[in-house]
Motif scaffolding. Structure first.
Motif, PDB file in Angstrom:
ATOM      1  N   UNK A  93      11.298  -8.697   7.725  1.00 38.62           N
ATOM      2  CA  UNK A  93      10.525  -8.589   6.481  1.00 38.62           C
ATOM      3  C   UNK A  93      11.155  -9.401   5.364  1.00 38.62           C
ATOM      4  N   UNK A  94      12.492  -9.351   5.275  1.00 39.54           N
ATOM      5  CA  UNK A  94      13.181 -10.125   4.237  1.00 39.54           C
ATOM      6  C   UNK A  94      12.955 -11.621   4.412  1.00 39.54           C
ATOM      7  N   UNK A  95      12.907 -12.070   5.675  1.00 38.86           N
ATOM      8  CA  UNK A  95      12.775 -13.498   5.949  1.00 38.86           C
ATOM      9  C   UNK A  95      11.343 -14.008   5.836  1.00 38.86           C
ATOM     10  N   UNK A  96      10.371 -13.084   5.910  1.00 35.49           N
ATOM     11  CA  UNK A  96       8.983 -13.526   6.023  1.00 35.49           C
ATOM     12  C   UNK A  96       8.015 -12.872   5.047  1.00 35.49           C
ATOM     13  N   UNK A  97       8.396 -11.730   4.481  1.00 33.61           N
ATOM     14  CA  UNK A  97       7.444 -10.964   3.683  1.00 33.61           C
ATOM     15  C   UNK A  97       6.475 -10.161   4.520  1.00 33.61           C
ATOM     16  N   UNK A  98       6.753 -10.030   5.822  1.00 32.84           N
ATOM     17  CA  UNK A  98       5.854  -9.305   6.722  1.00 32.84           C
ATOM     18  C   UNK A  98       5.778  -7.830   6.349  1.00 32.84           C
ATOM     19  N   UNK A  99       4.635  -7.222   6.636  1.00 33.14           N
ATOM     20  CA  UNK A  99       4.526  -5.773   6.525  1.00 33.14           C
ATOM     21  C   UNK A  99       5.145  -5.121   7.771  1.00 33.14           C
ATOM     22  N   UNK A 100       5.554  -3.840   7.620  1.00 30.20           N
ATOM     23  CA  UNK A 100       6.096  -3.051   8.729  1.00 30.20           C
ATOM     24  C   UNK A 100       5.252  -1.788   8.846  1.00 30.20           C
ATOM     25  N   UNK A 101       4.716  -1.530  10.023  1.00 32.51           N
ATOM     26  CA  UNK A 101       3.874  -0.358  10.257  1.00 32.51           C
ATOM     27  C   UNK A 101       4.538   0.579  11.257  1.00 32.51           C
ATOM     28  N   UNK A 102       4.443   1.883  10.988  1.00 30.45           N
ATOM     29  CA  UNK A 102       5.067   2.911  11.834  1.00 30.45           C
ATOM     30  C   UNK A 102       4.267   4.206  11.660  1.00 30.45           C
ATOM     31  N   UNK A 159      17.994   2.045   8.156  1.00 32.84           N
ATOM     32  CA  UNK A 159      16.853   1.351   8.745  1.00 32.84           C
ATOM     33  C   UNK A 159      15.766   1.131   7.699  1.00 32.84           C
ATOM     34  N   UNK A 160      14.997   0.067   7.872  1.00 35.14           N
ATOM     35  CA  UNK A 160      13.972  -0.286   6.888  1.00 35.14           C
ATOM     36  C   UNK A 160      12.877   0.772   6.823  1.00 35.14           C
ATOM     37  N   UNK A 161      12.458   1.083   5.615  1.00 38.11           N
ATOM     38  CA  UNK A 161      11.310   1.961   5.438  1.00 38.11           C
ATOM     39  C   UNK A 161      10.036   1.174   5.686  1.00 38.11           C
ATOM     40  N   UNK A 162       9.133   1.673   6.499  1.00 38.39           N
ATOM     41  CA  UNK A 162       7.862   0.965   6.707  1.00 38.39           C
ATOM     42  C   UNK A 162       7.014   1.003   5.442  1.00 38.39           C
TER      43      UNK A 162
END
Length: 351
Positions: A93-102, A159-162
């Protein structure tokens, strides 16, 4: 002279789906299969691998081998919160700005872990192990780790929060693809499988493909232990959840399964039957052991594992006891066993 890193192992599964073998350091599983799904808005990853420099290097090299870059990743779908699946999500996410879903249940585990004081988990684990009959020599290293502060080095604490929630039954926001979330609790409370509702690229008969995470693996029985919740009061039934989820996955009739470990495989219904039979045999074996009241630790010592109990490593014994607890909890829910509490230690006996 330092050795050049090995070329990343990537596989083209057809239909805009690829996998990258991302190593797990010092773990017999060896690797996590991170899947890349091509979409109209860029690549989306299913899981990311362990948070380790070598793993990160393999992931980024694998993306380059597939003709893309980590900066191009549009989103990350996490099958479950374990560090070999979710570990690198934050860096992506830091490298791309991607969203994270969980799924919300696993997001709650991540949030609780991040918010807890570093020693809370070890305090809980020491008390829990004492309550299930673990010998003091097994608990002592945990008490020492608590006192020394080594807890800060364990994986998953930050760990990253989604930022998106996976809602069971919904299609995920993958432009140009049909990827539906299926809630499959058991291995974790919020584990999800992902059903790619598209014709198989090789025209194999069946209902699309399934990204199965750790829920359904071709040659490994996933660990099913009690959920990691210090506030859990005994109501949860992870093995019951898992068996119900397995049956639902078996009814999907998918053409191929793309798991997070080992390799892709077909005929998932046969594998589901094997796993259901395995756990039924294990429950029957436990019932025979419980003709005399036993603690979960004593049960684990007597259960059949892939090696004799004296040869099971220290950390794996804790995992084995949790698995014994999940099985005896299932027997309790079925009314086939009951707990007997005395002297601060819980024991179970057959009913």
């Amino acid at each position: 002279m330092p050795q050049e890193p090995a070329a990343p192992q990537v596989t083209d599964h057809g239909g805009g789906v690829h996998s990258i073998k991302v190593p797990i350091p010092d773990n017999p599983l060896g690797h996590t299969l991170v899947h890349l799904v091509e979409t109209d808005r860029g690549p989306v990853l299913v899981d990311t691998g362990w948070d380790d420099p070598a793993s990160w290097g393999t992931l980024t090299a694998g993306l380059q081998a597939l003709g893309t870059e980590v900066s191009a990743v549009h989103g990350v779908v996490v099958t479950h919160h374990h560090p070999d699946h979710h570990g690198l999500s934050g860096q992506v996410r830091e490298a791309s700005g991607a969203w994270i879903a969980m799924h919300a249940a696993d997001a709650a585990v991540v949030r609780r872990t991040r918010e807890a004081e570093p020693g809370v988990w070890l305090d809980y684990l020491c008390a829990k192990l004492a309550g299930v009959g673990a010998p003091e020599e097994h608990i002592a290293p945990l008490r020492e780790a608590r006192a020394s502060g080594r807890m800060r080095t364990l994986p998953g604490l930050r760990a990253a929060l989604p930022d998106r929630e996976i809602v069971p039954g919904d299609l995920l926001p993958l432009a140009g693809r049909r990827l539906r979330a299926i809630w499959t609790p058991g291995h974790t409370p919020g584990h999800v499988c992902l059903h790619l509702e598209e014709a198989h690229p090789s025209q194999l008969p069946g209902n699309g493909r399934l990204f199965s995470g750790d829920h359904l693996l071709p040659g490994i029985t996933p660990h099913i232990g009690l959920y990691e919740d210090p506030d859990e009061a005994g109501a949860a039934d992870p093995l019951g959840d898992y068996l119900d989820s397995l049956e639902r996955i078996g009814r999907l009739g998918v053409a191929e399964v793309l798991p997070a470990h080992q390799h892709a495989f077909t005929e998932p219904a046969a594998r589901v039957r094997e796993l259901l039979s395995h756990h039924e045999d294990r429950l029957s074996g436990l019932l025979s052991l419980l003709s005399t009241p036993l603690t979960p630790w004593q049960l684990a010592e007597r259960m059949e594992w892939n090696r004799p109990w004296p040869q099971i490593p220290y950390g794996s014994r804790t995992i084995a006891v949790s698995e014994a607890e999940a099985h005896v909890r299932r027997l309790e829910k079925l009314g086939r066993a009951e707990r007997v509490v005395g002297d601060g230690v819980v024991r179970y006996r057959a009913v």
